[in-house]
Design an enzyme around this catalytic site. Structure first.
Site, PDB file in Angstrom:
ATOM      1  N   ALA A   6       0.826  -1.037  -0.060  1.00  0.00           N
ATOM      2  CA  ALA A   6       0.161   0.151   0.093  1.00  0.00           C
ATOM      3  C   ALA A   6       0.708   1.269   0.041  1.00  0.00           C
ATOM      4  O   ALA A   6       0.323   2.446   0.084  1.00  0.00           O
ATOM      5  CB  ALA A   6      -0.756  -0.098   1.250  1.00  0.00           C
ATOM      6  N   GLY A   7       2.389   0.990   0.087  1.00  0.00           N
ATOM      7  CA  GLY A   7       2.928   2.348   0.276  1.00  0.00           C
ATOM      8  C   GLY A   7       3.362   2.755   1.636  1.00  0.00           C
ATOM      9  O   GLY A   7       3.796   3.738   1.798  1.00  0.00           O
ATOM     10  N   LEU A   8       2.869   1.738   2.347  1.00  0.00           N
ATOM     11  CA  LEU A   8       2.864   1.930   3.803  1.00  0.00           C
ATOM     12  C   LEU A   8       4.485   1.310   4.539  1.00  0.00           C
ATOM     13  O   LEU A   8       4.470   1.198   5.623  1.00  0.00           O
ATOM     14  CB  LEU A   8       1.666   1.470   4.655  1.00  0.00           C
ATOM     15  CG  LEU A   8       0.609   2.507   4.107  1.00  0.00           C
ATOM     16  CD1 LEU A   8      -0.749   2.121   4.913  1.00  0.00           C
ATOM     17  CD2 LEU A   8       0.716   3.941   4.438  1.00  0.00           C
ATOM     18  N   ASP A  41      12.816   2.868   4.284  1.00  0.00           N
ATOM     19  CA  ASP A  41      11.738   1.901   4.888  1.00  0.00           C
ATOM     20  C   ASP A  41      12.040   1.143   6.286  1.00  0.00           C
ATOM     21  O   ASP A  41      11.589   1.050   7.033  1.00  0.00           O
ATOM     22  CB  ASP A  41      11.104   0.926   3.930  1.00  0.00           C
ATOM     23  CG  ASP A  41      10.048   1.822   2.815  1.00  0.00           C
ATOM     24  OD1 ASP A  41      10.231   3.069   2.826  1.00  0.00           O
ATOM     25  OD2 ASP A  41       9.403   1.234   2.324  1.00  0.00           O
TER      26      ASP A  41
HETATM   27  O1  PMV Z   1       6.002   2.020  -1.528  1.00  0.00           O
HETATM   28  P1  PMV Z   1       6.935   1.674  -0.534  1.00  0.00           P
HETATM   29  O2  PMV Z   1       6.311   1.627   0.743  1.00  0.00           O
HETATM   30  O3  PMV Z   1       7.602   0.503  -0.736  1.00  0.00           O
HETATM   31  O4  PMV Z   1       8.091   2.931  -0.813  1.00  0.00           O
HETATM   32  C1  PMV Z   1       8.999   2.941  -1.616  1.00  0.00           C
HETATM   33  C2  PMV Z   1       9.641   4.132  -1.731  1.00  0.00           C
HETATM   34  C3  PMV Z   1      10.672   4.295  -2.893  1.00  0.00           C
HETATM   35  O5  PMV Z   1      11.466   5.497  -2.720  1.00  0.00           O
HETATM   36  C4  PMV Z   1      10.003   4.478  -4.171  1.00  0.00           C
HETATM   37  C5  PMV Z   1      11.677   3.276  -2.841  1.00  0.00           C
HETATM   38  C6  PMV Z   1      12.957   3.274  -1.871  1.00  0.00           C
HETATM   39  O6  PMV Z   1      13.486   2.006  -1.901  1.00  0.00           O
HETATM   40  O7  PMV Z   1      13.181   4.256  -1.122  1.00  0.00           O
END
Ligand code: PMV
Length: 335
Positions: free
Chosen positions: A116-118, A164
């Protein structure tokens, strides 16, 4: 060796700088109050069982004996999650210099959606590292957990910034500064008030990172200019955050969203949610995470919260109820 260890780790929202952080620019990231919980239990038999009762990926239930995988449902997502768990066990064994593999049952539960981008995969990775090392009787420093976690993400995804795994480890608010050692800094600032909107995502983080890399191969100078701009506005956002200037922070969020659109990682649904939040009075809004669907954040004063939430729901988004600034990885119990 202990018999059972439980660790939890928070999810996160990227306030500024996703994608550009992969190319060495800074990012600002906040943990949220939603967490994953990983239970690691010692089994007498030499097998590895990974399961989850509530992950929203149909019945993750995998059993591993030697090289043989028995999967109740071998969805792509389930196998992908398994690879984070397996690598997490591997890096801990390597770090501790142990070879013998104990039989294990690993149970993962999450109170946020996956993909989910979280940052759920980083939270699972970091919580697995903390729980498994604790089970083995080791007390790893946060710095070590973050470093091992980043190693796992790079192995599974090919490319990953330290963002992350660092935020899942430390919690709170962090500035990510790739190239420095360590590549993050704890920020003593109040997390801004955010609404988090969500729409299911199809692509994975790795696919979106690869898509941006291909765009950069075609237009290196232009894409580098976009990345540089994101880096600059992130540095400016840091000043505004530390001075508590929410209006300017909102304007910078809007700019960041436009630059992410220029990189091609937004979707119509995310744009609709961002616009809906703005129309309802949010000071700023942007997609958060890798994009391609997933989550967005809107900066909004408490008095407008329910209005902004209703507006995001009206265009088909869901709301993830969470506060920002959650606590970092924690071994909850060991016995
Ligand atoms: O969508 P997420 O929570 O996996 O965030 C990815 C963030 C990026 O900058 C696109 C990739 C990264 O490794 O930092």
């Amino acid at each position: 060796m202990f018999k059972r260890a439980v660790a939890t780790a928070p999810g996160k929202v990227t306030l500024f700088g996703e994608h550009a952080v992969v190319y060495g620019h800074p990012a600002l990231v906040a943990a949220i109050s939603r967490r994953v919980r990983v239970v690691v239990e010692r089994l007498d038999e030499p097998k590895l069982v990974v399961s989850s009762s509530n992950l929203p990926i149909r019945g993750l239930n995998l059993e591993l004996r030697g090289d043989e995988i028995r999967a109740a449902v071998d969805t792509r997502l389930a196998l992908r999650l398994l690879s984070y768990v397996l690598e997490a066990l591997e890096v801990v064994d390597q770090h501790l210099g142990v070879e013998e593999k104990p039989g294990l049952r690993i149970t993962i539960d999450s109170d946020m959606p996956v993909s989910a981008g979280l940052g759920t995969s980083a939270s699972i990775t970091v919580a697995t590292i903390a729980a498994y090392s604790a089970l083995r009787g080791a007390k790893l420093k946060r710095e070590t957990i973050a470093r091992l976690g980043h190693m796992v993400e790079k192995r599974v995804q090919g490319a990953a910034s330290p963002m992350d795994t660092a935020i899942a480890t430390y919690g709170g608010l962090l500035v990510i500064e790739p190239g420095r050692s360590p590549p993050y800094r704890v920020l003593e600032a109040v997390s801004p008030p955010l609404v988090i909107g969500y729409t299911p995502r199809e692509g994975t983080t790795a696919e979106l990172v690869a898509r941006v890399r291909m765009l950069r191969e075609r237009y290196p100078d232009l894409v580098d200019m976009v990345m540089e701009s994101i880096g600059r506005l992130t540095r400016r956002a840091l000043d505004e955050l530390l001075s508590g200037r929410l209006d300017s922070l909102g304007e910078l969020m809007d700019m960041n969203h436009s630059l992410l659109r220029a990189l091609g990682v937004s979707t119509k649904k995310l744009d609709d949610m961002v616009n809906a939040a703005k129309v309802a009075g949010a000071l700023g809004a942007k997609l958060t995470g890798a994009g391609g669907g997933g989550s967005m954040i809107a900066l909004c004063p408490e008095k407008l919260r329910s209005h902004v939430e209703a507006s995001i729901r009206a265009v088909g988004g869901s709301i993830i109820e969470a506060n920002t600034g959650g606590e970092g990885v924690k071994v909850e119990s060991l016995g």
